[in-house]
Design an enzyme around this catalytic site. Structure first.
Site, PDB file in Angstrom:
ATOM      1  N   SER A  80       0.841  -1.196   0.000  1.00 37.19           N
ATOM      2  CA  SER A  80       0.000   0.000   0.000  1.00 37.19           C
ATOM      3  C   SER A  80       0.882   1.254   0.000  1.00 37.19           C
ATOM      4  O   SER A  80       1.740   1.405  -0.859  1.00 37.19           O
ATOM      5  CB  SER A  80      -0.951  -0.053   1.194  1.00 37.19           C
ATOM      6  OG  SER A  80      -1.974   0.897   1.082  1.00 37.19           O
TER       7      SER A  80
ATOM      8  N   ASP B 103      -5.975  -4.035  -2.165  1.00 39.45           N
ATOM      9  CA  ASP B 103      -4.932  -3.628  -1.218  1.00 39.45           C
ATOM     10  C   ASP B 103      -4.120  -4.812  -0.680  1.00 39.45           C
ATOM     11  O   ASP B 103      -4.672  -5.782  -0.159  1.00 39.45           O
ATOM     12  CB  ASP B 103      -5.645  -2.917  -0.061  1.00 39.45           C
ATOM     13  CG  ASP B 103      -4.702  -2.399   1.003  1.00 39.45           C
ATOM     14  OD1 ASP B 103      -3.475  -2.489   0.823  1.00 39.45           O
ATOM     15  OD2 ASP B 103      -5.197  -1.908   2.026  1.00 39.45           O
TER      16      ASP B 103
END
Length: 373
Positions: free
Chosen positions: A44, A167
């Site tokens: 991320s 993610d």
């Protein structure tokens, strides 16, 4: 302490705007020319920080967090409340590509050469499994966007290589195990976990409570700002509904895993040494848990996918905490972490909070460098 000829990896956690801490650490590394690494892995926001570190673009990570993630265009609270697309990653990443301070992909490829690898962790939606893609590749834009695509905030599908991606934090918030699998036993880990916090497992309901608390704090800031416009009551109503939804989610999880959690407590109370319950390490048992939850709904994905992701994140992060607290004997692990809770949250932070965390990161990097150089 760092030996020439040894292999070293750099692993960087995400955390949204908390990534300002890692940006501070890595900018300090750039400033002093510290880069003994041949493997870089980020999840991320950690992948974005890894990217700017490889390109040696000091200040890029902070610039992105300060000047783009704090804009309403990036995260629109009103859209979040109305169940519309609240996070505009596409808009934000155009600035990574063509903004005033764009990521220099060509320089990144050059700096890596033939002997170094920079990877972003992303999660396969169907398997909820972590995969690792080169950051400085032809599809770098999609890879970086995928690793930042928080499933509850970004609704668009990101598809390539025949899969849908979300993610990387869902499956590996701090990808230390991937470094270990690749044969790198010397690791520098940058996390947002305050010192002293990696010492015991965290139950999922505690994680949910913390998540709700942080969101509440962030929304409270908006409530104060928007009182004059008459929208604060709408935000408070949303908070009420959100709290109820979390209670339902925790009830579902407790019903499915109650016996396991009791075993968890018993095992932990009997041991002085940190040890995860066996069921948490078993992919088969975790899959059974997913199937049990899915069987409760006719719509197999839409109503259960978020619970699946939370369970996956909980299980994997607990295992990562185990690794950080007690790494294998052959692993040398340097953990750079905040001395206290960070000022910023994942989202909805003030710029002064972000800057405070960035400066905290540079200070912790200086302490680390003083010890190892």
């Amino acid at each position: 302490m760092f030996v020439e000829g040894e292999k070293y990896s750099l692993i960087v956690q995400g955390g949204g705007q908390k990534g300002a801490f890692a940006a501070g650490v890595l900018d300090k590394f750039i400033e002093v020319g510290f880069d003994p690494f041949s493997l870089y892995i980020g999840t991320s926001a950690g992948a974005l920080n890894v990217s700017s570190f490889v390109t040696k673009q000091q200040g890029l990570g902070l610039d992105f967090v300060m000047n783009y993630t704090t804009r309403e265009r990036f995260f629109d609270v009103s859209k979040f409340i109305n169940k519309q697309q609240p996070m505009d990653l596409d808009w934000a990443f155009e600035f990574v590509n063509t903004g005033e301070f764009p990521l220099d992909i060509a320089r990144g490829k050059h700096n890596l050469g033939q002997d170094k690898v920079a990877l972003a962790c992303i999660t396969d939606v169907e398997e909820l499994k972590d995969y690792y893609y080169p950051i400085f590749s032809d599809n770098w834009f999609d890879v970086l966007k995928a690793t930042c695509a928080i499933p509850m905030l970004y609704y668009h599908d990101i598809e390539f290589d025949g899969k849908k991606w979300i993610d990387g934090g869902v499956s590996a918030s701090i990808p230390v195990e991937e470094s270990y699998r690749r044969g790198f036993h010397n690791m520098v880990v940058i996390s947002t976990i305050p010192e002293g916090k990696v010492n015991k497992p965290t139950l999922m309901r505690d994680s949910l409570d913390k998540w709700k608390s942080e969101l509440d704090q962030g929304l409270e800031t908006y409530i104060q700002q928007l009182k004059a416009s008459g929208t604060s009551e709408k935000l408070r109503e949303f908070q009420k509904h959100f709290s109820q939804k979390l209670l339902e989610l925790k009830a579902d999880y407790a019903r499915l895993t109650g016996p396991h959690l009791e075993m968890y407590r018993e095992q932990y109370n009997k041991r002085d040494k940190l040890k995860l319950p066996e069921w948490l390490h078993s992919n088969e048992k975790l899959q059974q848990l997913m199937e049990m939850q899915n069987s409760r709904s006719e719509n197999k994905r839409s109503e259960t996918s978020h619970l699946d992701m939370l369970v996956s994140h909980y299980a994997n992060h607990s295992q990562i905490e185990q690794f950080l607290a007690s790494p294998p004997e052959e692993v040398n692990l340097w953990h750079i972490q905040p001395e206290h809770e960070l000022a910023s949250k994942g989202l909805l932070s003030h710029k002064d909070q972000i800057l405070e965390d960035y400066e905290h990161g540079t200070a912790m990097a200086a302490k680390f460098l003083q010890k190892v150089l």
